[in-house]
Design a protein around this motif. Structure first.
Motif, PDB file in Angstrom:
ATOM      1  N   ARG A  11      69.232  17.204  68.062  1.00  9.52           N
ATOM      2  CA  ARG A  11      68.649  17.749  70.050  1.00  9.52           C
ATOM      3  C   ARG A  11      69.978  18.038  70.834  1.00  9.52           C
ATOM      4  O   ARG A  11      71.105  16.647  70.652  1.00  9.52           O
ATOM      5  N   GLU A  12      70.370  19.553  71.452  1.00  8.29           N
ATOM      6  CA  GLU A  12      71.338  20.092  71.753  1.00  8.29           C
ATOM      7  C   GLU A  12      71.233  20.142  73.329  1.00  8.29           C
ATOM      8  O   GLU A  12      72.335  19.593  74.446  1.00  8.29           O
ATOM      9  N   ALA A  13      70.452  19.686  73.292  1.00 11.09           N
ATOM     10  CA  ALA A  13      70.028  19.371  74.883  1.00 11.09           C
ATOM     11  C   ALA A  13      68.466  19.704  75.557  1.00 11.09           C
ATOM     12  O   ALA A  13      67.721  19.723  74.415  1.00 11.09           O
ATOM     13  N   LEU A  61      65.018  26.714  70.783  1.00  8.00           N
ATOM     14  CA  LEU A  61      64.058  26.026  72.230  1.00  8.00           C
ATOM     15  C   LEU A  61      62.762  26.111  72.924  1.00  8.00           C
ATOM     16  O   LEU A  61      61.922  26.967  71.714  1.00  8.00           O
ATOM     17  N   ARG A  62      62.281  25.157  72.204  1.00  7.31           N
ATOM     18  CA  ARG A  62      61.059  25.000  72.682  1.00  7.31           C
ATOM     19  C   ARG A  62      60.089  26.110  73.660  1.00  7.31           C
ATOM     20  O   ARG A  62      60.551  25.642  75.295  1.00  7.31           O
ATOM     21  N   GLU A  63      59.225  26.981  73.467  1.00  7.08           N
ATOM     22  CA  GLU A  63      58.564  27.238  74.817  1.00  7.08           C
ATOM     23  C   GLU A  63      57.102  27.610  74.332  1.00  7.08           C
ATOM     24  O   GLU A  63      56.808  27.647  73.844  1.00  7.08           O
ATOM     25  N   GLY A 106      71.641  30.434  78.628  1.00  9.80           N
ATOM     26  CA  GLY A 106      70.475  29.711  77.803  1.00  9.80           C
ATOM     27  C   GLY A 106      70.301  29.577  76.806  1.00  9.80           C
ATOM     28  O   GLY A 106      71.638  29.625  76.135  1.00  9.80           O
ATOM     29  N   ILE A 107      69.587  29.621  76.016  1.00 15.09           N
ATOM     30  CA  ILE A 107      69.948  29.772  74.737  1.00 15.09           C
ATOM     31  C   ILE A 107      70.128  30.965  73.844  1.00 15.09           C
ATOM     32  O   ILE A 107      70.195  31.235  72.953  1.00 15.09           O
ATOM     33  N   ALA A 135      72.664  24.335  76.140  1.00 18.00           N
ATOM     34  CA  ALA A 135      72.989  23.559  75.084  1.00 18.00           C
ATOM     35  C   ALA A 135      74.606  23.315  74.753  1.00 18.00           C
ATOM     36  O   ALA A 135      74.791  24.740  74.737  1.00 18.00           O
ATOM     37  N   PHE A 136      74.846  22.388  73.642  1.00 13.87           N
ATOM     38  CA  PHE A 136      76.313  22.565  73.526  1.00 13.87           C
ATOM     39  C   PHE A 136      77.452  22.564  73.701  1.00 13.87           C
ATOM     40  O   PHE A 136      78.729  23.062  73.868  1.00 13.87           O
TER      41      PHE A 136
END
Length: 295
Positions: A11-13, A61-63, A106-107, A135-136
């Motif tokens: 899990r990055e974010a 990224l969950r969309e 974002g992503i 993320a990251f």
């Protein structure tokens, strides 16, 4: 396509998960490369490789409002599972320069991560709605003040005009469409390279039919007003490689020998579109009555 195994899931974010992929004799790749991931039959998505060049890592990224590919990876893919993926392709290569400016939303950080390790002198401006969704951040911390983390709820929108006013360095930008559209308005085309995850929003000309000459076979193919060149070629027995079918992956890039192209893709740069030497036959069309393609 090749089969790879998921060896790590992190899990990055918020709503972002990374997957490390392993397999036999995975080819090397350059910063900016992406792979196709077959989610299920008929559903393929492109993800940037964002680890070091010794391994394959993607971040998803969950969309919730997408077509289900990212949700499937988040909900069903775990360590030990296998995925079918393509060889790496690169429509967003890092060009050598004394200095680079990187802009991520974002992503959109994913294709830029490997570039940071390769570039010499650079600054990254990284925006997102909230810090929790970016993320990251821990990975980027090692670069110190070369990374400017600017969440929208803390700093507002990225100050693009100020960012682009800093000298003449090439700019690499990836993120949501509003960010990319603003970058294209504010940054000189010769400096800017963008990577899109979704098709760009365009006011296309009214659709009309035209013909395509496939130079290798000598076949002339009629393309209907509501038909893509890709589909017309396939019906004529001239199959072409393809993946996304929305002008974002670059798989169907085809050399143009003659004719004027209406470029509707999200891959080629402004200079490449103006030159008209290649086109994406899944979405782009003809402005002239006839195109001659090197196929």
């Amino acid at each position: 396509m090749r089969t790879v195994r998921v060896t790590s899931r992190t899990r990055e974010a918020e709503d972002v998960v990374s997957f490390v992929l392993s397999g036999e004799d995975l080819p090397s790749w350059e910063p900016g490369a992406h792979i196709d991931v077959e989610i299920r039959s008929g559903l393929i998505r492109q993800y940037s490789l964002c680890g070091d060049d010794a391994g394959w890592r993607i971040a998803v990224l969950r969309e919730e409002n997408g077509r289900g590919g990212s949700r499937y990876l988040h909900d069903h893919i775990s360590v030990g599972d296998t995925l079918r993926v393509s060889e790496p392709r690169n429509n967003f290569p890092l060009i050598a320069a004394e200095k680079h400016i990187f802009v991520a939303g974002g992503i959109g950080i994913t294709p830029l991560l490997p570039m940071l390790a390769r570039a010499r002198d650079w600054t990254l401006f990284y925006g997102g709605r909230h810090r929790s969704r970016m993320a990251f951040l821990a990975e980027l911390a090692r670069y110190g003040d070369r990374v400017r983390v600017l969440p929208e709820d803390e700093h507002g929108l990225l100050p693009l005009a100020d960012i682009f006013a800093d000298g003449d360095a090439p700019v690499y930008c990836c993120g949501p469409e509003p960010l990319l559209a603003a970058a294209e308005r504010l940054c000189p085309p010769y400096r800017l390279r963008v990577e899109r995850f979704h098709a760009r929003e365009l006011d296309a000309e009214p659709a009309r039919g035209f013909e395509v000459l496939a130079s290798a076979s000598g076949k002339t193919v009629q393309v209907g007003a509501e038909q893509s060149i890709l589909d017309a070629l396939d019906l004529a027995g001239i199959p072409m490689p393809s993946s996304c079918r929305e002008g974002t992956c670059g798989t169907c890039e085809t050399p143009v020998l003659d004719g004027e192209v209406e470029h509707l893709d999200s891959v080629l740069s402004a200079q490449e579109r103006e030159a008209g030497k290649t086109m994406m036959v899944c979405v782009s069309r003809a402005r002239s009555n006839r195109l001659v393609l090197d196929i």
